[in-house]
Design an enzyme around this catalytic site. Structure first.
Site, short mmCIF file in Angstrom:
data_model
loop_
_atom_site.label_atom_id
_atom_site.label_comp_id
_atom_site.label_asym_id
_atom_site.label_seq_id
_atom_site.Cartn_x
_atom_site.Cartn_y
_atom_site.Cartn_z
N LYS A 158 -6.65 -9.71 12.32
CA LYS A 158 -7.01 -8.20 12.33
C LYS A 158 -8.43 -8.19 12.43
CE LYS A 158 -4.25 -6.91 8.12
NZ LYS A 158 -3.96 -6.47 6.85
N GLY A 164 -5.39 1.25 10.64
CA GLY A 164 -4.20 2.06 11.37
C GLY A 164 -3.71 1.08 12.43
N GLU A 200 -5.37 -13.40 8.05
CA GLU A 200 -4.64 -13.14 6.63
C GLU A 200 -3.19 -13.89 6.65
OE1 GLU A 200 -4.35 -8.91 5.57
OE2 GLU A 200 -6.69 -8.91 4.48
N LYS A 201 -2.72 -14.25 5.47
CA LYS A 201 -1.27 -14.53 5.24
C LYS A 201 -0.63 -13.19 5.60
CE LYS A 201 2.29 -16.88 3.70
NZ LYS A 201 2.82 -18.04 4.58
N ILE A 203 1.96 -10.81 4.94
CA ILE A 203 3.03 -10.50 3.89
C ILE A 203 4.32 -9.70 4.73
CG2 ILE A 203 3.49 -9.12 1.99
CD1 ILE A 203 1.07 -11.09 1.69
N LYS A 237 2.51 7.91 9.50
CA LYS A 237 3.11 8.32 8.26
C LYS A 237 4.19 9.35 8.83
CE LYS A 237 -0.33 6.36 5.35
NZ LYS A 237 -1.63 6.86 4.62
N GLU A 288 -6.92 -1.49 2.53
CA GLU A 288 -8.05 -0.88 2.97
C GLU A 288 -8.33 0.21 1.77
OE1 GLU A 288 -7.04 0.95 6.66
OE2 GLU A 288 -6.37 -0.78 7.54
N ARG A 292 -11.61 9.60 2.25
CA ARG A 292 -11.54 11.04 2.57
C ARG A 292 -10.41 11.80 1.87
NH1 ARG A 292 -8.69 8.01 6.58
NH2 ARG A 292 -6.55 8.17 6.30
C1 MV4 Z 1 -0.77 -6.23 6.78
C2 MV4 Z 1 0.81 -6.49 6.82
C3 MV4 Z 1 1.26 -7.85 6.38
N1 MV4 Z 1 0.46 -8.73 5.75
N2 MV4 Z 1 -1.35 -7.51 6.29
C4 MV4 Z 1 -0.87 -1.99 9.13
C5 MV4 Z 1 -2.06 -1.39 9.52
C6 MV4 Z 1 -3.32 -1.98 8.49
N3 MV4 Z 1 -3.63 -0.72 7.42
C7 MV4 Z 1 -2.76 -2.89 7.95
N4 MV4 Z 1 -1.54 -3.09 8.30
C8 MV4 Z 1 -0.56 -4.14 7.85
N5 MV4 Z 1 -1.23 -5.30 7.45
C9 MV4 Z 1 -0.83 -8.55 5.79
N6 MV4 Z 1 -1.64 -9.62 5.24
C10 MV4 Z 1 1.48 -5.41 7.46
C11 MV4 Z 1 0.75 -4.26 7.73
C12 MV4 Z 1 1.61 -3.21 8.54
C13 MV4 Z 1 1.80 -2.23 7.83
C14 MV4 Z 1 1.27 -1.81 6.75
C15 MV4 Z 1 1.13 -0.78 6.03
C16 MV4 Z 1 2.12 0.32 6.76
C17 MV4 Z 1 2.86 -0.01 7.73
C18 MV4 Z 1 2.66 -1.06 8.41
C19 MV4 Z 1 3.52 -1.62 9.58
C20 MV4 Z 1 3.13 -2.66 10.21
C21 MV4 Z 1 2.34 -3.58 9.67
#
Ligand code: MV4
Length: 448
Positions: A158, A164, A200-201, A203, A237, A288, A292
C-alpha cells in the site's frame, strides 16, 4: 453560533448543508462554477458567488477564488462537504488564517490521517488493532520481501499517500513481489507524487465496516454505530447500510470502543469515520480514518434519528456533546443513483434529464440536487441522488427499497437504478452473505 456559512461544494451535499443551516437560522453562501449556474444549491442559498469555469481546478478546488468569495460575503465559517477540499489541510489552514472557522478537524489532524503510515502508527500507540505488517515505511524491496516472508503470503502493498485503492497491489507469491512493488510505486508516484510504501498481511474476503464518530472541543468522543460499505465496485461504494448484517452487539461494543479510542487518542474534533476491515472470524483491523462528513452519512441519521450536519456545525461552533454512544434502533439502506450505464461497465452517462420522478412514502428519503430538465454536467462525479430507506427490520427495509426503486423514474440518461433493483433481489445480498469482493462476480442481467 455562526452567522454565515459558505459551502465550498456543489450537488446534493451543498443542498444538504444549506437545508440544515436554514433550520439553524444560519445564513448560507453557495459558490458555483459556470457549469452549475442552474443548480439547486445556487437557488436555495441566501447568496451565491460564481467562482470560475467548469473545470474543478479553476472552481471548486481553487482556494484563492473560494477565499475571495468568503471575503466579499463576509462568511464566518466554511463547510467543505466531501471530496474537493474537504481533506485539504492547506485549505483548512488558510481558513484559520483568514479568521473563518473550517468546519472540520485541524490541519494537523487532516495530515496525520491523510498519511496512512502515520495514521496506522498512531492507532498502534492508541491500542487499536491494525493488520500485521511493516513498522512504517519500507526502506527497500528487500526489507519488504523479508517482512512478507515473516507474515506469510498473500500480502498487500500500500502507498502511504494512498487510500481508495490507488497504489495498492496484492502479492500472492514471492516471485510476484518485484513486479507488483514496481507497479504500486509507479502508480503512487504518478497519483500522489509520493512513492512511500508499506506492506500488510492480505485479509481475504473482508467486510468494510466503518464507525461514525464525533468529537467536541472538550475532548469528548462518542460513536454513532457502524455502516457496512462492503458493496463496492472499484473502490466506489454503491450501497451502504446500518446495522451491518454481520454485526452483533458484542462486536459492535468492541469495535465502537476501538473507534472511540482512535478518536480520543488524537483529540479528534468534528465528525469522522474510522474504517475497519473485518475478517470471517469477526477479527477487526483499523484501515483508515476519514476526517470529513461522508456521502453515506444519511444511513446513520436514519437509524439514530439525528441530523449529523447539525451536530457537526454545533461542535465546530464549540458546543459540547451531551449524549452518549448511539445504537441503531432501525434498519437503513442507501443506494447511490449514479448517471452511469451499468450495462456498459458503469460508463458515465451525463446529459439532460428529460423526466424525473422520485419515490416517496413512509420511510423513504431522497437526497438529490437534480430535477426534470436538469443537465448532468460531465465534469464532476456522477452521483445524481441517494435513495435511503428505513424500516424496523432488514427484510422490510429491502422490500421498501425494492418498492422505492420501482417508483424511481429517471429518463434521458442512463442510471444505476437497474443494478440496485437486481441487487435487492439477490439471494446472497438478502442473506447478508457478502464481502468486499461481492461485485467482482455479480453479473447484471437484462430486464431490470
Ligand atoms: C486491505 C484489504 C485486504 N487486506 N488491506 C482497499 C482500499 C483501501 N482503503 C484499503 N483496501 C483494502 N485493504 C489488507 N491488509 C482489502 C482492501 C480492499 C477493499 C477494502 C474495503 C472495501 C473494498 C475493498 C476492495 C478491494 C480491496
Amino acid at each position: 453560533m455562526f452567522n454565515k456559512v459558505l459551502i465550498a461544494n456543489r450537488g446534493e451535499i451543498a443542498l444538504r448543508i444549506i437545508r440544515t443551516c436554514k433550520e439553524m437560522d444560519i445564513n448560507t453562501v453557495a459558490v458555483y462554477s459556470t457549469a452549475d449556474k442552474d443548480s439547486l444549491h445556487v437557488r436555495f442559498a441566501d447568496e451565491a458567488v460564481c467562482i470560475g469555469p467548469a473545470s474543478s481546478a479553476e472552481s471548486y478546488l481553487n482556494i484563492p477564488r473560494i477565499m475571495a468569495a468568503v471575503e466579499i460575503t463576509n462568511a464566518d465559517a466554511v463547510h467543505p462537504g466531501y471530496g474537493f477540499l474537504a481533506e485539504n489541510s492547506g485549505f483548512a489552514e488558510i481558513c484559520t488564517e483568514y479568521g473563518v472557522k473550517f468546519i472540520g478537524p485541524s490541519p494537523e489532524m487532516i495530515d496525520m490521517m491523510g498519511d496512512k503510515i502515520t495514521a496506522k502508527e498512531t492507532m498502534v500507540k492508541a491500542g487499536v488493532p491494525v493488520v500485521p505488517g511493516s513498522d512504517g515505511l519500507l526502506k527497500d524491496i528487500n526489507s519488504g520481501l523479508k517482512i512478507a516472508k515473516d507474515i506469510g503470503y498473500p500480502v498487500i502493498l500500500k502507498a502511504t499517500a494512498g487510500g481508495g485503492g490507488k497504489g495498492m497491489r496484492i502479492v500472492h507469491r514471492p516471485e510476484e513481489f518485484e513486479s507488483q512493488w514496481n507497479k504500486a510505486r509507479q502508480e503512487a508516484k504518478a497519483s500522489f507524487g509520493n512513492d512511500g510504501m508499506y506492506v500488510e498481511k492480505y485479509i481475504e474476503e473482508p467486510r468494510h465496516i466503518e464507525f461514525q464518530i464525533i468529537g467536541d472541543q472538550k475532548g469528548k468522543v462518542i460513536h454513532l454505530s457502524e455502516r457496512d460499505c462492503s458493496i463496492q465496485r472499484r473502490h466506489q461504494k454503491l450501497v451502504e447500510e446500518c446495522p451491518s448484517p454481520f454485526m452483533d452487539s458484542r462486536l459492535r461494543s468492541k469495535m465502537g470502543k476501538a473507534a472511540v479510542k482512535a478518536g480520543k487518542s488524537i483529540n479528534y474534533e468534528g465528525v469522522g469515520t474510522v474504517e475497519f476491515l473485518v475478517d470471517k472470524y469477526k477479527k477487526f483491523y483499523f484501515m483508515e480514518m476519514n476526517t470529513r462528513i461522508q456521502v453515506e452519512h444519511p444511513v446513520t441519521e436514519e437509524v439514530i434519528d439525528h441530523d449529523l450536519i447539525k451536530e457537526q456545525i454545533k461542535v465546530a461552533a464549540g458546543i459540547p456533546i451531551t449524549g452518549k454512544d448511539y445504537l441503531p434502533s432501525m434498519h437503513a439502506i442507501e443506494c447511490r443513483i449514479n448517471a452511469e450505464d451499468p450495462y456498459n461497465n458503469f460508463r458515465p452517462s451525463p446529459g439532460k434529464i428529460t423526466s424525473f420522478h422520485s419515490p416517496k412514502g413512509h420511510g423513504v428519503r431522497v437526497d438529490t440536487h437534480v430535477y426534470a430538465g436538469y443537465t448532468v454536467p460531465p465534469y464532476y462525479d456522477s452521483m445524481i441522488a441517494k435513495l435511503i430507506c428505513r424500516a424496523q427490520t432488514r427484510e422490510e427495509c429491502i422490500t421498501k427499497m425494492e418498492r422505492a426503486l420501482d417508483e424511481f423514474v429517471v429518463e434521458g440518461i442512463k442510471t444505476t437504478l437497474p443494478f440496485h433493483k437486481q441487487l435487492m433481489r439477490d439471494k446472497s445480498f438478502r442473506e447478508g452473505n457478502f464481502h468486499t469482493g461481492f461485485l467482482d462476480t455479480f453479473e447484471l442481467k437484462p430486464g431490470y
